[in-house]
Write a protein that holds these residues in place. Structure first.
Motif, mmCIF file in Angstrom:
data_model
loop_
_atom_site.group_PDB
_atom_site.id
_atom_site.type_symbol
_atom_site.label_atom_id
_atom_site.label_comp_id
_atom_site.label_asym_id
_atom_site.label_seq_id
_atom_site.Cartn_x
_atom_site.Cartn_y
_atom_site.Cartn_z
ATOM 1 N N THR A 1 67.962 19.054 44.176
ATOM 2 C CA THR A 1 68.090 20.068 45.224
ATOM 3 C C THR A 1 69.501 20.021 45.808
ATOM 4 N N VAL A 2 69.864 21.088 46.483
ATOM 5 C CA VAL A 2 71.180 21.181 47.122
ATOM 6 C C VAL A 2 71.360 20.043 48.124
ATOM 7 N N GLU A 3 70.329 19.760 48.897
ATOM 8 C CA GLU A 3 70.423 18.709 49.915
ATOM 9 C C GLU A 3 70.811 17.352 49.317
ATOM 10 N N GLN A 4 70.335 17.073 48.115
ATOM 11 C CA GLN A 4 70.640 15.796 47.466
ATOM 12 C C GLN A 4 72.062 15.757 46.915
ATOM 13 N N ALA A 5 72.655 16.914 46.635
ATOM 14 C CA ALA A 5 73.980 16.959 46.023
ATOM 15 C C ALA A 5 75.098 17.313 47.004
ATOM 16 N N MET A 6 74.755 17.910 48.137
ATOM 17 C CA MET A 6 75.778 18.419 49.063
ATOM 18 C C MET A 6 76.554 17.298 49.752
ATOM 19 N N VAL A 7 77.710 17.667 50.276
ATOM 20 C CA VAL A 7 78.506 16.774 51.115
ATOM 21 C C VAL A 7 78.035 17.009 52.542
ATOM 22 N N LYS A 8 77.644 15.926 53.208
ATOM 23 C CA LYS A 8 77.078 16.068 54.552
ATOM 24 C C LYS A 8 78.142 16.035 55.652
ATOM 25 N N GLU A 9 79.251 15.352 55.424
ATOM 26 C CA GLU A 9 80.329 15.298 56.414
ATOM 27 C C GLU A 9 81.291 16.448 56.123
ATOM 28 N N VAL A 10 80.987 17.615 56.671
ATOM 29 C CA VAL A 10 81.740 18.826 56.378
ATOM 30 C C VAL A 10 82.974 18.930 57.264
ATOM 31 N N VAL A 11 84.103 19.218 56.647
ATOM 32 C CA VAL A 11 85.327 19.502 57.395
ATOM 33 C C VAL A 11 85.301 20.990 57.714
ATOM 34 N N THR A 12 85.354 21.310 59.001
ATOM 35 C CA THR A 12 85.329 22.711 59.423
ATOM 36 C C THR A 12 86.532 22.994 60.314
ATOM 37 N N VAL A 13 86.810 24.269 60.510
ATOM 38 C CA VAL A 13 87.842 24.697 61.451
ATOM 39 C C VAL A 13 87.247 25.785 62.332
ATOM 40 N N ASN A 14 87.953 26.109 63.424
ATOM 41 C CA ASN A 14 87.516 27.240 64.242
ATOM 42 C C ASN A 14 88.422 28.432 63.938
ATOM 43 N N ALA A 15 88.084 29.579 64.462
ATOM 44 C CA ALA A 15 88.795 30.815 64.131
ATOM 45 C C ALA A 15 90.262 30.803 64.564
ATOM 46 N N ASP A 16 90.611 29.969 65.544
ATOM 47 C CA ASP A 16 91.984 29.923 66.042
ATOM 48 C C ASP A 16 92.833 28.828 65.401
ATOM 49 N N THR A 17 92.290 28.131 64.413
ATOM 50 C CA THR A 17 93.058 27.089 63.738
ATOM 51 C C THR A 17 94.194 27.730 62.944
ATOM 52 N N PRO A 18 95.439 27.238 63.135
ATOM 53 C CA PRO A 18 96.571 27.802 62.396
ATOM 54 C C PRO A 18 96.442 27.575 60.893
ATOM 55 N N VAL A 19 96.940 28.519 60.120
ATOM 56 C CA VAL A 19 96.901 28.418 58.657
ATOM 57 C C VAL A 19 97.624 27.162 58.184
ATOM 58 N N THR A 20 98.689 26.771 58.876
ATOM 59 C CA THR A 20 99.420 25.562 58.477
ATOM 60 C C THR A 20 98.518 24.335 58.538
ATOM 61 N N GLU A 21 97.666 24.262 59.563
ATOM 62 C CA GLU A 21 96.736 23.140 59.689
ATOM 63 C C GLU A 21 95.669 23.193 58.593
ATOM 64 N N ILE A 22 95.202 24.386 58.281
ATOM 65 C CA ILE A 22 94.207 24.559 57.222
ATOM 66 C C ILE A 22 94.781 24.117 55.884
#
Length: 186
Positions: free
Chosen positions: A129-150
Motif C-alpha cells: 500500500t501507499v502508506e507502507q511505501a510513502m515518506v512520512k517526514e514530508v518537506v513542505t513550503v508555504n505559498a510565500d516561500t521564495p523560489v530561491t529557498e525552494i
C-alpha cells in the motif's frame, strides 16, 4: 513627464547584483524598476493529484505514470497531508535485497549496520500500500516561500516534488520542472 515602471523578476541575490550594480541588497525599487521576488504561489501547480494511504502500489504507480508526475501527496480522510509518494519510493521496491556487512569474531556474526535500518528497508521493499511505501517526514513550503529557498531545498535534500501547504492542507505542488520553467520563461 513620468517614466513607465519596468518589472524585473529576480530569483537570486546574484541576479539582483547584476541587475542593480552598486545597489545595496536591501534596496527597494530603483529608479524606474521594481524588484519582484518569485514565490511558491507564482510557480506552484494548483491542481494537485493526491493519493490515499490505503491505495495499492500498482494503482499509485499507474497514477504517477498516466499523469506524468514524479510524486504526489498522501492525504488522510480529512485532506491533511500525512506523507508523499514519489517514483523513487516505488523504484526502491525493485532494489536487490541488501546483505548487511558483518564482522566475525570467534564464530559470532556482528552486523555492522543498524537492524532497524535493515528492517525499514525490507518493509519498504515489500510494501503493498501507499502508506507502507510513502515518506512520512514530508518537506513542505508555504505559498510565500521564495523560489530561491525552494530550489535550495530541492538541491540540498535531493527532492523532486515539494507540496505547498497551508494549515496542513495541500494548496499546490512544485516539481523540478516548475522551477526550471522560470529559466526558460525569462
Amino acid at each position: 513627464f513620468t517614466r513607465p515602471l519596468t518589472a524585473v523578476i529576480l530569483t537570486s541575490r546574484e541576479q539582483f547584483k547584476s541587475a542593480f550594480p552598486g545597489e545595496p541588497l536591501n534596496a527597494g525599487p530603483t529608479d524606474d524598476k521594481e524588484v519582484i521576488m518569485l514565490t511558491a504561489r507564482d510557480i506552484m501547480e494548483k491542481n494537485v493529484i493526491s493519493v490515499a494511504p490505503d491505495t495499492d502500489i500498482t494503482s499509485a504507480a499507474k497514477q504517477l505514470l498516466e499523469n506524468h508526475i514524479n510524486g504526489m501527496p498522501v492525504l488522510d480522510g480529512n485532506g491533511a497531508i500525512i506523507g508523499i509518494l514519489c517514483q523513487s519510493d516505488l523504484i526502491f521496491q525493485q532494489k536487490e535485497i541488501p546483505y548487511p556487512p558483518i564482522f566475525t569474531v570467534l564464530d559470532s556474526y556482528i552486523p555492522l549496520t543498524s537492524s532497524q535500518k535493515m528492517e525499514d528497508e525490507f518493509k519498504k521493499m515489500s510494501a503493498v500500500t501507499v502508506e507502507q511505501a510513502m515518506v512520512k517526514e514530508v518537506v513542505t513550503v508555504n505559498a510565500d516561500t521564495p523560489v530561491t529557498e525552494i530550489a535550495g531545498l530541492m538541491v540540498e535534500k535531493h527532492l523532486h516534488t515539494i507540496p505547498v501547504v497551508e494549515d496542513r492542507k495541500v494548496i499546490g505542488i512544485i516539481g523540478k520542472e516548475d522551477v526550471l520553467k522560470i529559466m526558460v520563461d525569462r
